[in-house]
Design an enzyme around this catalytic site. Structure first.
Site, PDB file in Angstrom:
ATOM      1  CB  SER A  47     102.875  42.511  51.330  1.00 19.58           C
ATOM      2  OG  SER A  47     103.556  42.680  50.101  1.00 19.58           O
ATOM      3  N   GLY A  48     106.079  41.571  52.175  1.00 19.46           N
ATOM      4  CA  GLY A  48     107.044  40.495  52.340  1.00 19.46           C
ATOM      5  C   GLY A  48     107.195  40.088  53.799  1.00 19.46           C
ATOM      6  CB  SER A  70      91.916  30.013  60.158  1.00 20.68           C
ATOM      7  OG  SER A  70      92.836  30.885  60.760  1.00 20.68           O
ATOM      8  CB  CYS A 126     108.855  36.788  47.909  1.00 16.99           C
ATOM      9  SG  CYS A 126     109.305  37.553  49.479  1.00 16.99           S
ATOM     10  CB  THR A 175      92.346  31.320  56.218  1.00 13.71           C
ATOM     11  OG1 THR A 175      93.395  30.874  57.096  1.00 13.71           O
ATOM     12  CG2 THR A 175      91.254  30.270  56.176  1.00 13.71           C
ATOM     13  CG  ASN A 201     105.757  40.892  47.731  1.00  8.69           C
ATOM     14  OD1 ASN A 201     105.330  41.815  47.036  1.00  8.69           O
ATOM     15  ND2 ASN A 201     105.451  40.747  48.992  1.00  8.69           N
ATOM     16  CG  HIS A 234     109.969  41.875  47.181  1.00 11.00           C
ATOM     17  ND1 HIS A 234     109.253  42.605  48.103  1.00 11.00           N
ATOM     18  CD2 HIS A 234     110.153  40.647  47.756  1.00 11.00           C
ATOM     19  CE1 HIS A 234     109.011  41.870  49.168  1.00 11.00           C
ATOM     20  NE2 HIS A 234     109.541  40.672  48.983  1.00 11.00           N
ATOM     21  CD  GLN A 270     113.475  42.255  50.850  1.00  9.71           C
ATOM     22  OE1 GLN A 270     114.670  42.082  51.037  1.00  9.71           O
ATOM     23  NE2 GLN A 270     112.558  41.462  51.370  1.00  9.71           N
ATOM     24  NE  ARG A 305     111.755  29.227  50.424  1.00  5.76           N
ATOM     25  CZ  ARG A 305     111.236  30.304  51.011  1.00  5.76           C
ATOM     26  NH1 ARG A 305     111.972  31.032  51.836  1.00  5.76           N
ATOM     27  NH2 ARG A 305     109.995  30.656  50.781  1.00  5.76           N
TER      28      ARG A 305
END
Lengths: 354, 354
Positions: free
Chosen positions: B162-163, B43, B132, B14, B331, B258, B159, B102
């Protein structure tokens, strides 16, 4: 004998930088004797207020420079190329804010905090003031160079649209009015389609909700003129003809104040503590560097102020001789009118006071 | 025997990246068998359309991962830390878009164009997808590395908000509505005063008519977490543990895509012509580099597309082993959902088809 204050001419008094210059002249009202305001025939004839007095704007001509001690040129490259040598031939010391003479070997390029003595040797009677991008950078980097020895600069700019003149500001304001309150910015080409009919201004792409990696003209081999200007001017001001400089110039949707991300490699090892000490006391620099507390320079806070603000000082994790910096400087003040005024005041001090 | 297509779970269906993932799944509709959409209890319960079918959004639980072959995690670090190992313990191959794993030595960090084989060795049953910012960079730089041998990266980012998630987009849109049609942006603090009461969002300073040189959290010694992530991730993906990387991350008032200004130093001398040849044929890269004709990538043109766009390719004037590049990547697509989908499809190909 009474003290004689030198007389001043301001060419380009009606432009954006001219407006800032009139403010600065009013703040430093006791430096100059007569002040002549000069413009192109198109803009001449009106009146502007300087030092609290309405002053007529005169049309540019050879004769207008008679009895002028110092002439400030705040207009286009073309105006400077044509008129600055004529003003100098009439005996005025010319301080030129255009690009016309910056790389001329017989014209010093001066930043008073860095190379003040250079202004004394001026074979053509002309002193040049650097590009606004160089100016936001050089005050901070020059202070560090004096201690650590500069070897390389990698610069990425976040340039304000006023660096492209009043047209740049108009373009951004018109485009912002078209994109505000919309859902634009997420689909291919949606911003370009909507602002396509707006005032494009000096940019090759939309500048609202966008960044434009191109400033100036095509200088060959993929470089823009603004990028090569940073390289040439840093080398000349610091007297480092083999300094390595790689610059990338990018317009961002900001009205005024240029920012730069700077990777600086020195001859000697550096520490952040010592860099902080140097920057905290360097003339024309404000150190503002506590990012965890939200203290870093941004254009919204720096605009309208005189110094270069420096923050985000870090030592490269992989190179003890390299620092990262983020610097902001108002491109219309120190980046233009203020540096010219500072040079002019140092020249005024050469005149006999009695 | 009939071919069995592997089953898929999408955790975070979502969210913003989940929405892009549902589009991508609909475009590649023949890869997967059952698709389960999963979200937090808050959600869950509604329905979303994927592959043209209304599909119920299930609440996350251990049991929901039974019979799931591949589970995509497109949610927060916290959700991944808690649930990804549980999903893996039920037999699902997890592909995680968060930062949780990561840097884990037992979790491969995969960009299919660069290190596809790394996804086969996954001791924890988890594969991580990069940040991103790294993703917009690594596809181009990795292609050049294969020929020239990468030694150093100096990266400055531009950037998109929305990052920083949906909150970042909301903050910029609200602030833009307040500054559009005004004369703001030329006086000290004027933007900050006017947008001060607006939705501040995740940024430590106004982001309309401004740039904000801080992304992520305080990682010590002046660095932000996003800046160190670029360094760690580039080293891991390229298997270059001593690669020099200096990054400066800056938010700009752009909704999505980006951009990065990149100084790349190689072991060997480079030419722009050969770099152009490599980039023109590299998978996942679009070369767009004729700046004199106005052809350079900008977010407004790149948003909504899949590849990394590369332009402004120049060889350093002072170092024949260094290139400057300007890169743009969406991104939300390659920078998030698309890379996860690409990894998932490579895992799907491991499943027996009959």
């Amino acid at each position: 004998m009474t003290a004689r204050r030198p007389s001043l001419a301001v060419v380009g008094a009606t432009g954006a930088i001219g407006g800032v210059m009139l403010q600065i002249l009013s703040e430093h009202a006791d430096v100059w004797g007569e002040v002549k305001l000069i413009s192109s025939p198109r803009s001449a004839g009106g009146k502007l207020v300087v030092r609290g007095e309405e002053t007529e704007v005169l049309e540019i001509s050879e004769d207008v420079f008679d009895d002028v001690d110092v002439a400030l040129f705040l207009a286009s490259d073309e105006v400077s190329r044509r008129w600055a040598p004529l003003a100098a031939s009439r005996g005025a010391v010319v301080i030129d804010d255009s690009a016309a003479f910056r790389t001329d070997g017989d014209v010093p390029l001066v930043v008073p905090e860095i190379n003040p003595h250079a202004s004394r040797i001026r074979p053509r009677g002309i002193i040049a003031s650097p590009n606004c991008t160089t100016l936001a950078l050089i005050v901070a980097v020059g202070a560090l160079h004096a201690e650590f020895g500069l070897r390389e600069l990698v610069v990425s700019s976040y340039q304000a649209v006023s660096g492209a003149g009043c047209d740049g500001v108009t373009a951004l304001r018109e485009q912002l009015s078209m994109v505000a309150g919309t859902e634009l910015g997420t689909k291919p080409g949606d911003v370009r389609r909507v602002v396509g009919d707006a005032h494009g201004g000096p940019f090759a792409a939309p500048v609202a909700l966008n960044v434009v990696p191109w400033a100036g003209t095509d200088a060959g081999d993929g470089w823009s003129s603004e990028e090569l200007a940073i390289r040439d001017e840093c080398r000349k001001i610091l007297d480092l003809p083999s300094l390595r400089v790689s610059a990338t110039c990018v317009y961002v949707p900001v009205i005024a104040t240029h920012s730069m991300s700077v990777h600086v490699r020195f001859e000697n090892e550096v520490t952040v503590d010592r860099a902080h000490e140097i920057l905290a006391t360097a003339p024309g620099v404000v150190l503002y560097d506590s990012p965890g507390a939200g203290d870093f320079p941004t254009p919204a806070d720096v605009v309208g102020t005189d110094p270069t603000w420096v923050g985000r000082v870090r030592r490269s994790m992989d190179d003890p001789r390299a620092l990262e910096l983020f610097v902001c400087g108002d491109n219309l003040r120190k980046g233009a009118a203020l540096n010219v005024a500072q040079i002019a005041e140092s020249v005024a001090a050469e005149f006999p006071r009695s």
